[in-house]
Scaffold this motif. Structure first.
Motif, PDB file in Angstrom:
ATOM      1  N   GLU A  81       0.811  -1.211   0.000  1.00 44.56           N
ATOM      2  CA  GLU A  81       0.000   0.000   0.000  1.00 44.56           C
ATOM      3  C   GLU A  81       0.847   1.265   0.000  1.00 44.56           C
ATOM      4  OE1 GLU A  81      -3.852   0.282   0.356  1.00 44.56           O
ATOM      5  OE2 GLU A  81      -3.122  -1.348  -0.924  1.00 44.56           O
ATOM      6  N   LEU A  82       2.010   1.221   0.667  1.00 40.67           N
ATOM      7  CA  LEU A  82       2.875   2.394   0.743  1.00 40.67           C
ATOM      8  C   LEU A  82       3.973   2.376  -0.320  1.00 40.67           C
ATOM      9  CD1 LEU A  82       3.330   2.749   4.630  1.00 40.67           C
ATOM     10  CD2 LEU A  82       1.558   3.716   3.158  1.00 40.67           C
ATOM     11  N   ASN A  83       3.921   1.381  -1.225  1.00 43.40           N
ATOM     12  CA  ASN A  83       4.915   1.254  -2.296  1.00 43.40           C
ATOM     13  C   ASN A  83       6.340   1.210  -1.757  1.00 43.40           C
ATOM     14  OD1 ASN A  83       2.987   1.352  -4.459  1.00 43.40           O
ATOM     15  ND2 ASN A  83       2.814   3.565  -4.115  1.00 43.40           N
ATOM     16  N   LEU A  84       6.558   0.362  -0.742  1.00 46.84           N
ATOM     17  CA  LEU A  84       7.863   0.272  -0.093  1.00 46.84           C
ATOM     18  C   LEU A  84       8.514  -1.092  -0.274  1.00 46.84           C
ATOM     19  CD1 LEU A  84       7.015   2.055   3.283  1.00 46.84           C
ATOM     20  CD2 LEU A  84       8.320   2.996   1.374  1.00 46.84           C
ATOM     21  N   LYS A  85       8.078  -1.835  -1.261  1.00 50.17           N
ATOM     22  CA  LYS A  85       8.580  -3.210  -1.396  1.00 50.17           C
ATOM     23  C   LYS A  85      10.057  -3.253  -1.796  1.00 50.17           C
ATOM     24  CE  LYS A  85       7.093  -7.749  -2.869  1.00 50.17           C
ATOM     25  NZ  LYS A  85       6.049  -8.550  -3.524  1.00 50.17           N
ATOM     26  N   ASP A  86      10.485  -2.391  -2.691  1.00 49.01           N
ATOM     27  CA  ASP A  86      11.888  -2.292  -3.091  1.00 49.01           C
ATOM     28  C   ASP A  86      12.494  -3.627  -3.503  1.00 49.01           C
ATOM     29  OD1 ASP A  86      11.873   0.427  -2.563  1.00 49.01           O
ATOM     30  OD2 ASP A  86      12.452   0.150  -0.479  1.00 49.01           O
ATOM     31  N   GLY A 107       8.692   1.010   6.602  1.00 49.65           N
ATOM     32  CA  GLY A 107       8.721   2.469   6.644  1.00 49.65           C
ATOM     33  C   GLY A 107       8.383   2.961   8.040  1.00 49.65           C
ATOM     34  N   PRO A 108       7.390   3.850   8.163  1.00 47.86           N
ATOM     35  CA  PRO A 108       7.033   4.386   9.479  1.00 47.86           C
ATOM     36  C   PRO A 108       6.048   3.525  10.245  1.00 47.86           C
ATOM     37  CG  PRO A 108       5.727   5.478   7.811  1.00 47.86           C
ATOM     38  CD  PRO A 108       6.642   4.536   7.075  1.00 47.86           C
ATOM     39  N   VAL A 109       5.755   2.324   9.720  1.00 48.79           N
ATOM     40  CA  VAL A 109       4.737   1.463  10.325  1.00 48.79           C
ATOM     41  C   VAL A 109       5.383   0.236  10.962  1.00 48.79           C
ATOM     42  CG1 VAL A 109       2.601   0.194   9.965  1.00 48.79           C
ATOM     43  CG2 VAL A 109       3.085   2.229   8.577  1.00 48.79           C
ATOM     44  N   LEU A 110       5.063   0.024  12.230  1.00 52.53           N
ATOM     45  CA  LEU A 110       5.526  -1.147  12.957  1.00 52.53           C
ATOM     46  C   LEU A 110       4.338  -2.074  13.174  1.00 52.53           C
ATOM     47  CD1 LEU A 110       8.349  -1.849  14.076  1.00 52.53           C
ATOM     48  CD2 LEU A 110       7.586  -0.992  16.302  1.00 52.53           C
ATOM     49  N   SER A 111       4.513  -3.344  12.840  1.00 54.35           N
ATOM     50  CA  SER A 111       3.453  -4.344  12.982  1.00 54.35           C
ATOM     51  C   SER A 111       3.930  -5.406  13.955  1.00 54.35           C
ATOM     52  CB  SER A 111       3.133  -4.965  11.617  1.00 54.35           C
ATOM     53  OG  SER A 111       2.188  -6.008  11.730  1.00 54.35           O
ATOM     54  N   LEU A 304      -9.052  -0.925   6.670  1.00 55.76           N
ATOM     55  CA  LEU A 304      -9.496   0.348   7.230  1.00 55.76           C
ATOM     56  C   LEU A 304      -8.321   1.124   7.821  1.00 55.76           C
ATOM     57  CD1 LEU A 304     -11.530   2.407   8.201  1.00 55.76           C
ATOM     58  CD2 LEU A 304     -12.119   0.889  10.103  1.00 55.76           C
ATOM     59  N   VAL A 305      -7.473   0.451   8.586  1.00 50.66           N
ATOM     60  CA  VAL A 305      -6.329   1.118   9.200  1.00 50.66           C
ATOM     61  C   VAL A 305      -5.319   1.548   8.143  1.00 50.66           C
ATOM     62  CG1 VAL A 305      -4.355   0.778  10.747  1.00 50.66           C
ATOM     63  CG2 VAL A 305      -6.625  -0.006  11.426  1.00 50.66           C
ATOM     64  N   SER A 306      -5.165   0.742   7.098  1.00 52.44           N
ATOM     65  CA  SER A 306      -4.283   1.133   6.002  1.00 52.44           C
ATOM     66  C   SER A 306      -4.773   2.420   5.347  1.00 52.44           C
ATOM     67  CB  SER A 306      -4.227   0.012   4.960  1.00 52.44           C
ATOM     68  OG  SER A 306      -3.570   0.452   3.783  1.00 52.44           O
ATOM     69  N   ARG A 307      -6.074   2.518   5.157  1.00 47.24           N
ATOM     70  CA  ARG A 307      -6.649   3.732   4.569  1.00 47.24           C
ATOM     71  C   ARG A 307      -6.355   4.947   5.448  1.00 47.24           C
ATOM     72  NH1 ARG A 307     -10.457   4.729   0.706  1.00 47.24           N
ATOM     73  NH2 ARG A 307     -10.881   2.501   0.466  1.00 47.24           N
ATOM     74  N   LYS A 311      -3.979   8.152   4.494  1.00 45.57           N
ATOM     75  CA  LYS A 311      -4.520   9.514   4.582  1.00 45.57           C
ATOM     76  C   LYS A 311      -3.605  10.413   5.393  1.00 45.57           C
ATOM     77  CE  LYS A 311      -8.545  12.082   6.276  1.00 45.57           C
ATOM     78  NZ  LYS A 311      -9.848  11.998   6.994  1.00 45.57           N
ATOM     79  N   CYS A 312      -3.097   9.899   6.507  1.00 43.16           N
ATOM     80  CA  CYS A 312      -2.198  10.687   7.350  1.00 43.16           C
ATOM     81  C   CYS A 312      -0.896  11.024   6.627  1.00 43.16           C
ATOM     82  CB  CYS A 312      -1.869   9.931   8.630  1.00 43.16           C
ATOM     83  SG  CYS A 312      -3.277   9.765   9.775  1.00 43.16           S
ATOM     84  N   LEU A 313      -0.438  10.116   5.768  1.00 41.14           N
ATOM     85  CA  LEU A 313       0.808  10.316   5.025  1.00 41.14           C
ATOM     86  C   LEU A 313       0.590  11.080   3.714  1.00 41.14           C
ATOM     87  CD1 LEU A 313       2.457   6.806   5.522  1.00 41.14           C
ATOM     88  CD2 LEU A 313       2.975   8.928   6.734  1.00 41.14           C
ATOM     89  N   GLY A 314      -0.685  11.427   3.441  1.00 43.68           N
ATOM     90  CA  GLY A 314      -0.975  12.187   2.232  1.00 43.68           C
ATOM     91  C   GLY A 314      -0.891  11.377   0.970  1.00 43.68           C
TER      92      GLY A 314
END
Length: 315
Positions: A81-86, A107-111, A304-307, A311-314
């Motif tokens: 979703e954040l296009n961080l696969k690299d 990225g900025p998300v910890l799971s 839902l949380v991904s959305r 949104k927060c990251l623009g």
């Protein structure tokens, strides 16, 4: 306010949240300053063995859930979703050296997985809060995503918790510390809940409501199930209790929300609980929906949380 007394005449201690103005994660333990090294044993991390600010300093969102498999799937989903696969095939478990929890950073998300029940998530949260503190993270939002039993709602409905309550429908978490009962507030961030509800309105495939979430210490008797190894109550008594819960605003039942809310409130973390209902407890105690439908339901809080994160990251 006069202290409430327990059966052993010991005062109940109430605590309020020390929210910080600069957005840092607050720890309330003066003994930590005297430690040569703070070992986060269940994570397999430490302040000397790892550069925590370098590894985690950019974390802005923490998503936690019971299942290790589910939290890995969420990390892979948010990576896409954040296009961080690299070019990477899959995310790596940071806690691979330990065997209790799993942790993935995208990225900025910890799971992070937290296991099942109050004791398991409590241990994880102690070490997570210290991790965020040592890493000097700021303005962190933490969201528990998971599954639950619905109370008077359709299976597949996502409940965004308004207030986490105990089995007596009280907005509090009780813990015994050195023989004294400590009562802590289970206040969650109302604005965050509103933002999540607004995000749900953008996707008609994610039915979502707000409601109180009841947290219990047990999956069977503590939740009024009739199918455990032991049962001392009738069907009528079960339905009477669930009706009382519904009247008190309860819309789902799980086993982590009160301690999650209490600990996040105490350290100044902006927190929410987002759980999908797998069944309506008025109609059934056992989860019998087909596997494909179960997977679809489990993904709803993640989407839902991904959305919200995007949104927060623009994005």
């Amino acid at each position: 306010m006069a202290p409430i007394l327990t059966n052993s005449n010991q005062p109940v201690v109430t605590e309020r949240s020390p929210y910080t103005e600069n957005g840092t994660v607050c720890v309330k333990n003066p003994h930590l300053d005297s430690l040569d090294e703070d070992v986060l044993y269940h994570f397999g991390l430490g302040t000397k063995t790892h550069n925590l600010p370098q590894m985690f300093g950019d974390v802005k969102f923490v998503c936690v859930g019971g299942s290790s498999k589910r939290m890995k799937a969420f990390a892979q989903f948010i990576q896409e979703e954040l296009n961080l696969k690299d070019g990477r095939r899959e995310v790596e478990n940071i806690c691979a050296g330990a065997d209790r929890y799993s942790m993935y950073k995208t990225g900025p998300v910890l799971s992070i997985s937290h296991g099942m029940g109050i004791p398991s998530i409590s241990i994880m949260l102690h070490e997570l809060i210290k991790l965020l503190h040592h890493a000097r993270c700021r303005n962190v939002t933490i969201i528990r995503i998971g599954t639950s039993g619905g109370v008077g709602i359709e299976p597949g409905t996502v409940v965004i918790t308004d207030t986490a309550v105990d089995s007596f429908f009280r907005p509090q978490f009780e813990q015994v510390v050195l023989g004294k009962v400590i009562i802590r507030s289970t206040k969650l961030d109302k604005e965050l809940a509103k933002e999540l509800i607004n995000c749900s309105k953008m996707d008609p495939e994610i039915p979502a409501i707000t409601g109180n979430t009841m947290c219990t210490y047990d999956f069977y008797e503590g939740q009024g199930r009739l199918d455990g190894a032991f049962c001392t109550f009738s069907t009528e008594e079960k339905l009477e209790y669930l009706t009382e819960a519904y009247t008190n605003g309860v819309r789902n039942i799980e086993m982590e929300s009160t301690v999650f809310a209490a600990m996040c409130h105490l350290c100044g973390l902006k927190a929410a609980v987002v759980c999908v209902a797998l069944i309506n407890r008025f109609e059934s105690d056992q989860i019998t929906i087909p596997y494909e439908k179960l997977m679809q339901f489990e993904q709803r809080p993640q989407h839902l949380v991904s959305r919200y994160i995007k949104k927060c990251l623009g994005l």
